[in-house]
Motif scaffolding. Structure first.
Motif, PDB file in Angstrom:
ATOM      1  N   HIS A  80       0.818  -1.213   0.000  1.00  0.00           N
ATOM      2  CA  HIS A  80       0.000   0.000   0.000  1.00  0.00           C
ATOM      3  C   HIS A  80       0.851   1.262   0.000  1.00  0.00           C
ATOM      4  N   MET A 111      -5.188   5.746   1.657  1.00  0.00           N
ATOM      5  CA  MET A 111      -4.226   4.752   1.213  1.00  0.00           C
ATOM      6  C   MET A 111      -4.828   3.898   0.118  1.00  0.00           C
ATOM      7  N   HIS A 133       3.657   0.767   2.813  1.00  0.00           N
ATOM      8  CA  HIS A 133       3.602  -0.251   3.865  1.00  0.00           C
ATOM      9  C   HIS A 133       3.010  -1.536   3.318  1.00  0.00           C
ATOM     10  N   MET A 190       0.205  -4.273   3.934  1.00  0.00           N
ATOM     11  CA  MET A 190      -1.064  -4.277   4.623  1.00  0.00           C
ATOM     12  C   MET A 190      -1.507  -5.724   4.729  1.00  0.00           C
ATOM     13  N   HIS A 200      -4.013   2.292  11.158  1.00  0.00           N
ATOM     14  CA  HIS A 200      -5.044   1.909  10.208  1.00  0.00           C
ATOM     15  C   HIS A 200      -6.435   1.828  10.802  1.00  0.00           C
TER      16      HIS A 200
HETATM   17 CU    CU Z   1      -2.713   0.142   4.094  1.00  0.00          CU
END
Ligand code: CU
Length: 169
Positions: free
Chosen positions: A79, A90, A113, A115, A160
């Motif tokens: 992501h 995102m 990142h 995910m 998140h």
């Molecule tokens: Cu993400």
């Protein structure tokens, strides 16, 4: 008098206490060197988590991080996170994340990142969570994410589960 097995137990305990954050794992895959793979402890019942790592391309050709997999998650995606009009958004990188030759790409809170969706269990501080990353050229690479504390290296409001997050398709 300390018997031998007891002494071993003490040594094991001490090394366990001190080994957790100290030793950074380095994983090599072809021209890629991956370091500082980590994640954060998750709240009980959480279904998603982010994964962070540093990838250095020591070769002369570009590679791409396409995605990943692992027993701990139903799905692992790459992501990108960005702030747009004051809102954190995102999105999955459908074509993967380019790792240019001679460059180092850092996946970190607030930016790129991993995910992990549909978690099969809770991440606890000190855990080592195995994931397999998939690169276009270097192929599949298995490493473990060192689970840090809940708020580790996280700028406020960037997790998140926060309310300011929007998923973009
Ligand atoms: Cu993400």
């Amino acid at each position: 008098m300390i018997t031998f097995p007891n002494r071993l137990a003490v040594v094991a305990l001490v090394s366990l206490l001190f080994a957790v954050p100290a030793r950074a794992q380095e994983v090599k895959a072809g021209d890629l060197v991956i370091t500082q793979a980590w994640s954060r402890a998750t709240p009980n019942g959480a279904k998603i988590a982010g994964g962070y790592l540093t990838i250095e391309n020591k070769g002369t050709t570009p590679d791409r991080l396409l995605g990943g997999s692992g027993d701990i998650a139903g799905k692992v995606e790459v992501h990108e996170m960005a702030t747009k009009d004051g809102v954190m958004t995102m999105r999955p990188l459908d074509k993967g994340l380019a790792i240019e030759p001679g460059k180092t790409v850092k996946l970190a809170p607030g930016g790129y990142h991993l995910m992990m969706f549909d978690l099969k269990g809770q991440f606890k501080q000190g855990d080592k969570v195995p994931v397999t990353l998939e690169f276009e050229k270097a192929g599949k690479v298995t490493l473990s994410l060192d689970v840090q504390g809940v708020g580790a290296s996280a700028p406020a409001g960037m997790d998140h589960s926060g309310g300011h997050m929007e998923m973009k398709k």
